[in-house]
Motif scaffolding. Sequence first.
Motif, PDB file in Angstrom:
ATOM      1  N   GLY A 293       0.845  -1.296   0.058  1.00 20.71           N
ATOM      2  CA  GLY A 293      -0.076   0.120  -0.063  1.00 20.71           C
ATOM      3  C   GLY A 293       1.122   1.330  -0.186  1.00 20.71           C
ATOM      4  O   GLY A 293       1.608   1.458  -0.852  1.00 20.71           O
ATOM      5  N   THR A 294       0.453   2.085   1.086  1.00 22.22           N
ATOM      6  CA  THR A 294       1.412   3.353   1.047  1.00 22.22           C
ATOM      7  C   THR A 294       2.750   3.183   1.195  1.00 22.22           C
ATOM      8  O   THR A 294       3.652   3.883   0.622  1.00 22.22           O
ATOM      9  N   ALA A 295       3.259   2.110   2.343  1.00 22.12           N
ATOM     10  CA  ALA A 295       4.719   1.957   2.221  1.00 22.12           C
ATOM     11  C   ALA A 295       5.145   1.410   0.845  1.00 22.12           C
ATOM     12  O   ALA A 295       6.567   2.010   0.820  1.00 22.12           O
ATOM     13  N   VAL A 338       9.427  -1.483   4.435  1.00 23.10           N
ATOM     14  CA  VAL A 338       9.068  -0.355   4.789  1.00 23.10           C
ATOM     15  C   VAL A 338       7.696  -0.637   5.226  1.00 23.10           C
ATOM     16  O   VAL A 338       6.765  -1.257   4.616  1.00 23.10           O
ATOM     17  N   SER A 339       7.458  -0.217   6.426  1.00 21.16           N
ATOM     18  CA  SER A 339       6.093  -0.752   7.015  1.00 21.16           C
ATOM     19  C   SER A 339       5.785   0.476   8.149  1.00 21.16           C
ATOM     20  O   SER A 339       6.479   0.333   9.366  1.00 21.16           O
ATOM     21  N   GLN A 340       4.654   0.812   8.322  1.00 20.07           N
ATOM     22  CA  GLN A 340       4.355   1.821   9.213  1.00 20.07           C
ATOM     23  C   GLN A 340       4.046   0.891  10.456  1.00 20.07           C
ATOM     24  O   GLN A 340       4.653   1.606  11.556  1.00 20.07           O
ATOM     25  N   SER A 341       3.548   0.061  10.663  1.00 17.67           N
ATOM     26  CA  SER A 341       3.261  -0.771  11.430  1.00 17.67           C
ATOM     27  C   SER A 341       4.291  -1.733  12.172  1.00 17.67           C
ATOM     28  O   SER A 341       4.277  -2.356  13.175  1.00 17.67           O
ATOM     29  N   GLY A 342       4.983  -2.171  11.094  1.00 16.66           N
ATOM     30  CA  GLY A 342       5.863  -3.326  11.320  1.00 16.66           C
ATOM     31  C   GLY A 342       5.265  -4.782  11.465  1.00 16.66           C
ATOM     32  O   GLY A 342       5.857  -5.527  12.030  1.00 16.66           O
ATOM     33  N   GLU A 343       3.996  -4.637  11.521  1.00 19.55           N
ATOM     34  CA  GLU A 343       3.262  -6.056  11.512  1.00 19.55           C
ATOM     35  C   GLU A 343       2.693  -6.555  10.314  1.00 19.55           C
ATOM     36  O   GLU A 343       1.899  -7.729  10.364  1.00 19.55           O
ATOM     37  N   THR A 344       2.515  -5.779   9.329  1.00 21.85           N
ATOM     38  CA  THR A 344       2.029  -6.191   8.009  1.00 21.85           C
ATOM     39  C   THR A 344       2.737  -7.560   7.556  1.00 21.85           C
ATOM     40  O   THR A 344       3.792  -7.579   7.342  1.00 21.85           O
ATOM     41  N   VAL A 345       1.798  -8.536   7.441  1.00 17.91           N
ATOM     42  CA  VAL A 345       2.541 -10.017   7.437  1.00 17.91           C
ATOM     43  C   VAL A 345       3.169 -10.110   6.269  1.00 17.91           C
ATOM     44  O   VAL A 345       4.121 -10.673   6.386  1.00 17.91           O
ATOM     45  N   CYS A 389      -5.787   6.927  12.165  1.00 21.08           N
ATOM     46  CA  CYS A 389      -6.481   6.810  10.867  1.00 21.08           C
ATOM     47  C   CYS A 389      -6.038   5.597  10.122  1.00 21.08           C
ATOM     48  O   CYS A 389      -4.977   5.252   9.744  1.00 21.08           O
ATOM     49  N   VAL A 390      -7.019   4.863   9.560  1.00 22.16           N
ATOM     50  CA  VAL A 390      -6.475   3.614   8.819  1.00 22.16           C
ATOM     51  C   VAL A 390      -5.888   4.171   7.257  1.00 22.16           C
ATOM     52  O   VAL A 390      -4.735   3.413   6.899  1.00 22.16           O
ATOM     53  N   ALA A 391      -6.232   5.432   7.021  1.00 20.32           N
ATOM     54  CA  ALA A 391      -5.360   5.795   5.940  1.00 20.32           C
ATOM     55  C   ALA A 391      -4.108   6.584   6.510  1.00 20.32           C
ATOM     56  O   ALA A 391      -4.085   7.220   7.268  1.00 20.32           O
ATOM     57  N   ALA A 392      -2.946   6.051   5.602  1.00 23.17           N
ATOM     58  CA  ALA A 392      -1.625   6.444   6.116  1.00 23.17           C
ATOM     59  C   ALA A 392      -1.342   7.795   5.727  1.00 23.17           C
ATOM     60  O   ALA A 392      -1.424   8.108   4.427  1.00 23.17           O
ATOM     61  N   THR A 393      -0.970   8.826   6.357  1.00 23.82           N
ATOM     62  CA  THR A 393      -0.488   9.986   6.033  1.00 23.82           C
ATOM     63  C   THR A 393       0.783  10.672   6.416  1.00 23.82           C
ATOM     64  O   THR A 393       1.858  10.478   5.755  1.00 23.82           O
ATOM     65  N   LEU A 469      -4.369   6.046  -4.352  1.00 28.17           N
ATOM     66  CA  LEU A 469      -4.850   5.175  -3.210  1.00 28.17           C
ATOM     67  C   LEU A 469      -5.876   5.843  -2.015  1.00 28.17           C
ATOM     68  O   LEU A 469      -6.720   5.438  -1.649  1.00 28.17           O
ATOM     69  N   LYS A 470      -5.164   7.063  -1.849  1.00 25.07           N
ATOM     70  CA  LYS A 470      -5.789   7.937  -0.785  1.00 25.07           C
ATOM     71  C   LYS A 470      -7.229   8.095  -0.854  1.00 25.07           C
ATOM     72  O   LYS A 470      -8.027   7.911  -0.151  1.00 25.07           O
ATOM     73  N   LEU A 471      -7.466   8.596  -2.170  1.00 30.26           N
ATOM     74  CA  LEU A 471      -8.789   8.765  -2.635  1.00 30.26           C
ATOM     75  C   LEU A 471      -9.775   8.044  -2.636  1.00 30.26           C
ATOM     76  O   LEU A 471     -10.822   7.987  -2.137  1.00 30.26           O
ATOM     77  N   LYS A 472      -9.142   6.768  -3.040  1.00 30.63           N
ATOM     78  CA  LYS A 472     -10.127   5.578  -3.197  1.00 30.63           C
ATOM     79  C   LYS A 472     -10.549   4.977  -1.831  1.00 30.63           C
ATOM     80  O   LYS A 472     -11.706   4.928  -1.597  1.00 30.63           O
ATOM     81  N   GLU A 473      -9.373   4.937  -1.072  1.00 27.77           N
ATOM     82  CA  GLU A 473      -9.536   4.249   0.346  1.00 27.77           C
ATOM     83  C   GLU A 473     -10.575   5.101   0.950  1.00 27.77           C
ATOM     84  O   GLU A 473     -11.339   4.589   1.881  1.00 27.77           O
ATOM     85  N   VAL A 474     -10.389   6.297   1.222  1.00 27.68           N
ATOM     86  CA  VAL A 474     -11.369   7.068   2.124  1.00 27.68           C
ATOM     87  C   VAL A 474     -12.460   7.771   1.342  1.00 27.68           C
ATOM     88  O   VAL A 474     -13.656   7.949   2.089  1.00 27.68           O
TER      89      VAL A 474
HETATM   90  O1  M6R Z   1       1.550  -0.974   8.336  1.00 29.03           O
HETATM   91  P1  M6R Z   1       2.023  -0.872   6.740  1.00 29.03           P
HETATM   92  O2  M6R Z   1       2.704   0.223   6.471  1.00 29.03           O
HETATM   93  O3  M6R Z   1       2.683  -2.162   6.855  1.00 29.03           O
HETATM   94  O4  M6R Z   1       0.649  -1.170   6.078  1.00 29.03           O
HETATM   95  C1  M6R Z   1       0.818  -1.285   4.733  1.00 29.03           C
HETATM   96  C2  M6R Z   1      -0.530  -1.043   3.973  1.00 29.03           C
HETATM   97  O5  M6R Z   1      -1.540  -1.841   4.527  1.00 29.03           O
HETATM   98  C3  M6R Z   1      -1.128   0.512   4.385  1.00 29.03           C
HETATM   99  O6  M6R Z   1      -0.065   1.334   3.908  1.00 29.03           O
HETATM  100  C4  M6R Z   1      -2.553   0.738   3.540  1.00 29.03           C
HETATM  101  O7  M6R Z   1      -2.262   0.778   2.377  1.00 29.03           O
HETATM  102  C5  M6R Z   1      -3.109   2.095   4.233  1.00 29.03           C
HETATM  103  N1  M6R Z   1      -4.396   1.680   4.117  1.00 29.03           N
HETATM  104  C6  M6R Z   1      -2.867   3.258   3.066  1.00 29.03           C
HETATM  105  O8  M6R Z   1      -3.205   4.330   3.609  1.00 29.03           O
END
Ligand code: M6R
Length: 595
Positions: A293-295, A338-345, A389-393, A469-474
């Motif tokens: 996704g965003t990452a 690259v991962s915001q959460s560090g837990e995306t499987v 927010c679910v959408a990463a910014t 992606l941002k526009l679609k998801e939100v």
């Molecule tokens: O936690 P992560 O960065 O690994 O997550 C990856 C994607 O699931 C995440 O970026 C997703 O695409 C967001 N909803 C984007 O806004």
Amino acid sequence: MCGIIGCTGVKCASEILYKGLEDLEYRGYDSAGIAVLEGGKIISVKKQGRVCALKRAAEQLGGTSGIGHTRWATHGRPSDENAHPHTYGAFSVVHNGIIENYAKLKEELIEEGHEFSSHTDSEVVVHLLAKYYSGDLKEAVLSAVRQLKGSFALCILCAGYEGFVAVKYRNPIIVGVGEGALFAASDMPALCGLAESVAVLKDGQIAFASEGKISLCDFYGRPAALTLSPIPPAARGARLGGFPHYMIKEINEIPAAVKNTVQAFAEEKCFSALSRAAKKRGGFGDIVLCGCGTAYHSALAAAYHAEELLKIPSRAETAGEFRYRNSATGPKTLFIAVSQSGETVDTVEAARAAKEAGAYVVAVTNVPYSALTGIAYMSVPVRAGTEVCVAATKSYCGQIAALALIIASLKGGSAYSRTLSALKGIEAGCAAAISDCAVESAARACASSAGVYFIGRGIDYPVALEGSLKLKEVSYVPGEGYPAGELKHGTIALIDGGTLTIAIMTERTLGEKTASAVEQIYSRGGRAGVVYAEGCAPPELLERAEFAVKVPSFASCLSPIISVIPLQLIAYRTAVILGRDPDKPRNLAKSVTVE
Ligand code: M6R
């Protein structure tokens, strides 16, 4: 995904669990449920919908031990019956993950006389526990978990056992110790204010939490040591603080996210660590950047920049593709996950696969205690703060800054100093972009369009992907991100008066080229708007555009930090105009811990 929580030794379990589920709701919001022990008996409530749908029912419960769950459906549609906890015999179970061999197990259990009441994969766990239970809880848990294939974090309640059991295998679970009470949760923010010290369970560990004590063992019952440490400050949850939504609050936090990330890079001495790693390997032969996704979009922007600056083959791949592909990754590869959460499987498993192939693995993540940091040889922090927010910014902007610093460090001396000094002005640039960007007409145009296409060349292409992606998801407005030159190879067939194209133009040398793509759109009756930096878009194009949003100019490797801001704001405003909830878009969850 899914958020799970457990507690024991508390005054009112249902209250603690309900509050914890609110904190974990970003992990899924299809249904929620709670089970508590009252007088040694299990009482459970569960409801389709968001956590708040459970409030009334939860208020009727009490208990001193209990478990809770907020769901992102994988197997079985969102419904009351598919909501967790699943209760059978003496047990109640909540699960995060996927039981891959559930169909076979279910068939066997049905043959043995078990009656199922849901369409989930998770329900087999509670039936296995009931099957193996003859008074010895530990034996039942060990026998049950050894049957499971896939990924699972579990919290288990057993009638008559004043406590809970937590199990971890390839999905996160953290145990915590508070004043006279014990806890477990999928993530730290849910433990803040409850636990004073915490331990992140390792794969294959089981925690028995009862009577003020947590005992750890592996899936064969062999004891393991529990090492508790204070809750890290980064785990603190976030509050709206006067903003209507987390999305706009977090966009406003971009300047701080970038500043703190740059500071963390220096504090953690990442420059020297990277130089040492490169030297030890005799230099890197190629760079692979992976994310989802965003990452993935920040990884793609960095791959463009890395190849240009370092002249080393560099590419970005979506993690889900990388892990199932026989790539040429080896000991000369620098693999950046690259991962915001560090837990995306997908990202965690891609990093594991790259490490097994001999690559030097670096994690770029916003969560210092995540699974990804446990796999990587080195972590480069993104210090965006908790992103709700679910959408990463803000995490995207932090990632771009961290990745630019990694690439500059590999180049060495003057490139690093140049990037650092360019980053000095970026905080003010972000703040200006946030306050000055007039996006209302762009948002209204998006809200009334049948489809929105984002185009860009060079570094503006990954930004186009992210804007789309941002526009679609939100907002749920369909569309796509494209390299500006690629639209004419097929997708231009979709262009008509009902569609809108947004051209991103921050590359001085490519302005004319992108302008030609916009002309082709006009020639087909399409509409267009522009996001541009000074001197990067021809004046005639700006005059004709339905809207033109100007952003401050920055070095190409950093410009995505700025040019993404109006796109995030456009997505946010479009969602609000259309009456969507930008923080919790339908069908999504923030952390994707299943394949
Ligand atoms: O936690 P992560 O960065 O690994 O997550 C990856 C994607 O699931 C995440 O970026 C997703 O695409 C967001 N909803 C984007 O806004």
